[in-house]
Design an enzyme around this catalytic site. Structure first.
Site, PDB file in Angstrom:
ATOM      1  N   ASP A 448       0.859  -1.181   0.000  1.00  0.00           N
ATOM      2  CA  ASP A 448       0.000   0.000   0.000  1.00  0.00           C
ATOM      3  C   ASP A 448       0.897   1.232   0.000  1.00  0.00           C
ATOM      4  OD1 ASP A 448      -1.770   2.060   0.519  1.00  0.00           O
ATOM      5  OD2 ASP A 448      -2.941   0.938   1.989  1.00  0.00           O
ATOM      6  N   HIS A 449       0.828   1.995  -1.076  1.00  0.00           N
ATOM      7  CA  HIS A 449       1.731   3.146  -1.201  1.00  0.00           C
ATOM      8  C   HIS A 449       1.390   4.266  -0.227  1.00  0.00           C
ATOM      9  CE1 HIS A 449       5.057   4.862  -3.233  1.00  0.00           C
ATOM     10  NE2 HIS A 449       4.872   4.250  -4.384  1.00  0.00           N
ATOM     11  N   ARG A 450       0.270   4.152   0.464  1.00  0.00           N
ATOM     12  CA  ARG A 450      -0.062   5.169   1.464  1.00  0.00           C
ATOM     13  C   ARG A 450       0.758   4.994   2.735  1.00  0.00           C
ATOM     14  NH1 ARG A 450      -6.395   4.097   1.915  1.00  0.00           N
ATOM     15  NH2 ARG A 450      -5.503   1.978   2.014  1.00  0.00           N
TER      16      ARG A 450
END
Length: 478
Positions: A448-450
């Site tokens: 998850d790039h968040r």
């Protein structure tokens, strides 16, 4: 006097709202004990045997095998304190005397409800053997047992339908399933005109489906009729194209439906990215062989490759805790989780499931391997509980068992990352400056790039690859 208590489909936990009836374990007229499993249902997470909290005689079942019931819908009714199954016609004096002389045993006196039972598991009391009580063989001389005191307030049970003419005679409509009634209402089917194919004329869903098909065929025949009379279909000519086969429709429900919902949510909510690397697993395979050889022929279970990779993952997550987290979208916060509950993908006949190894960060490779083996066996037999399929914080996906090298796995929502492992196979590899044949595996990380950037994800994957190539690197974290 017996009390008729209604047992509703309980909340099976983990936010489940419905379940599909797979198999009834009791029939109307059976005597059940407290906490005896009465039905096997399939939820979106697992196959569960549901125990009944009452003891007595089953007077009605709601729902057929293959139908879905929402949580809170009536499941069955039990006559608590009854010594015989209810019979509609009263026996004559002579028949009652003969039944009494037959010496038919009465049902055991049921006790009170089991109280707060962990639904799907019961209180651990052994289930009593089923005994079928046939109304025509029960003697009338036996005095009914006093009704016990139950913790639950009796729920009034409504009569299935108003009395009316049924197949030329007066009587109630023999339907117990609310789904069958709803289906009949939707298609304007008069249940009083149907002859049930179930026990004692019970109208089943198959009876309603047959009536619907007959009505549709009659409607189609009527549309083909013109003012001059019925239209006769022409015989197909030689060489004419055969009618196209109808497409098969498969309902997305149960495990398949749950997987579809979770993957769709993952794709719509999580901005995922994937990175991958090839690693030389020759030393890891040699280390595993040495471990298993040291244990001896009877030194305990063998350590699997998956167990070693799982232990490597827990060590990597200790270094990169960003990937052991979730995102609270409502609060716009990243929640870093204190412990590692490691899920691993397992393919079963019912579909893809992800059992969870609890507190994997506190286990060694041998302990993780034993728990993976135990959960895998439960998955194959369909006996995993919902609690064993939820609560994961990171997932390990070994798709190499399918003979493929690489993949871009979808994150198991609401987790933040998943490590994929391809097959380990001999390939040409430059080792110590020379070309050699080595055991090579492809590792892929979807994250998850968040919760992190590519540097953190790359560092995690590189550490995993270093441990695969040089298992001694893992000793620094042990």
């Amino acid at each position: 006097m017996a009390q008729v208590l209604e047992f509703k489909l309980p909340d099976l936990g983990e936010g489940l709202t419905e379940a599909e009836i797979v198999r009834w374990l009791v029939e109307v007229g059976d005597v059940v004990a407290i906490d005896q499993p009465v039905v096997e249902v399939e939820t979106a997470k697992a196959m569960v045997e549901v125990p009944c909290p009452y003891g007595g005689v089953v007077t009605a079942r709601f729902g057929e095998e293959g139908s879905e019931l929402p949580v809170g819908a009536p499941l069955l009714t039990v006559a608590v304190g009854a010594t015989e199954a209810p019979a509609s016609p009263a026996p004559s004096t002579s028949s009652a005397s003969s039944a009494s002389s037959a010496g038919t045993p009465a049902a055991e006196e049921p006790s009170a409800g089991s109280g707060n039972v962990l639904v799907g598991y019961g209180t651990g009391a052994p289930a009593a053997r089923r005994r079928r009580i046939r109304p025509e063989r029960v003697g009338t001389s036996a005095a009914p047992a006093p009704a016990p005191v139950v913790e639950h307030e009796p729920v009034p049970v409504a009569v299935p339908a108003a009395a009316g003419e049924v197949n030329g005679r007066q009587g109630p409509v023999a339907v117990v399933s609310p789904l069958v009634r709803r289906l009949a209402r939707q298609h304007e089917i008069d249940l009083r005109r149907l002859a049930g194919s179930g026990p004692d004329g019970l109208i089943l869903r198959a009876d309603v489906d047959s009536a619907i098909r007959r009505a549709e065929e009659a409607a189609r025949a009527q549309t083909r009729t013109t003012a001059d009379g019925p239209v006769v279909a022409e015989a197909p000519t030689a060489g004419a194209a055969a009618p196209a086969a109808a497409a098969e429709r498969i309902p997305l429900r149960g495990v398949r439906g749950a997987v579809a919902d979770k993957l769709s949510r993952s794709r719509s909510e999580i901005p995922d990215a994937t990175c991958w690397v090839d690693a030389d697993a020759t030393e890891l395979m040699a280390a595993r062989a040495a471990m298993n050889a040291a244990s001896g022929p009877s030194g305990g279970p063998k350590v699997s490759v998956l167990a070693l990779l799982a232990r490597i993952c827990t060590a990597a997550l200790a270094r990169y805790p960003e990937l052991n987290s979730t995102v609270d979208t409502a609060a716009r916060e990243i929640v870093r989780l204190p412990g590692v509950h490691l899920g691993f993908a397992a393919q079963t006949e019912r579909g893809l499931v992800v059992p969870v190894v609890r507190d994997a960060h506190t286990r060694n490779a041998e302990s993780i391997g034993a728990e993976i083996a135990r959960l895998t066996e439960l998955a194959r037999t369909g006996k995993l509980s919902p609690a064993q399929l939820t609560g994961g914080t990171f997932t390990l996906n070994n798709y190499g068992v399918f003979g493929v090298d690489g993949s871009t796995p979808i994150i198991n929502h609401p987790e933040a990352a998943m490590l994929g492992v391809g097959r380990i196979m001999p390939k040409p590899w430059v080792h110590n400056g020379e070309l050699a044949v080595r055991q090579v595996v492809q590792l892929s990380l979807t994250f998850d790039h968040r919760v992190c950037d590519g540097g953190t994800a790359g560092g995690f994957l590189r550490y995993v690859a270093d441990c695969v190539e040089q298992p001694a690197v893992l000793l620094r974290t042990l």
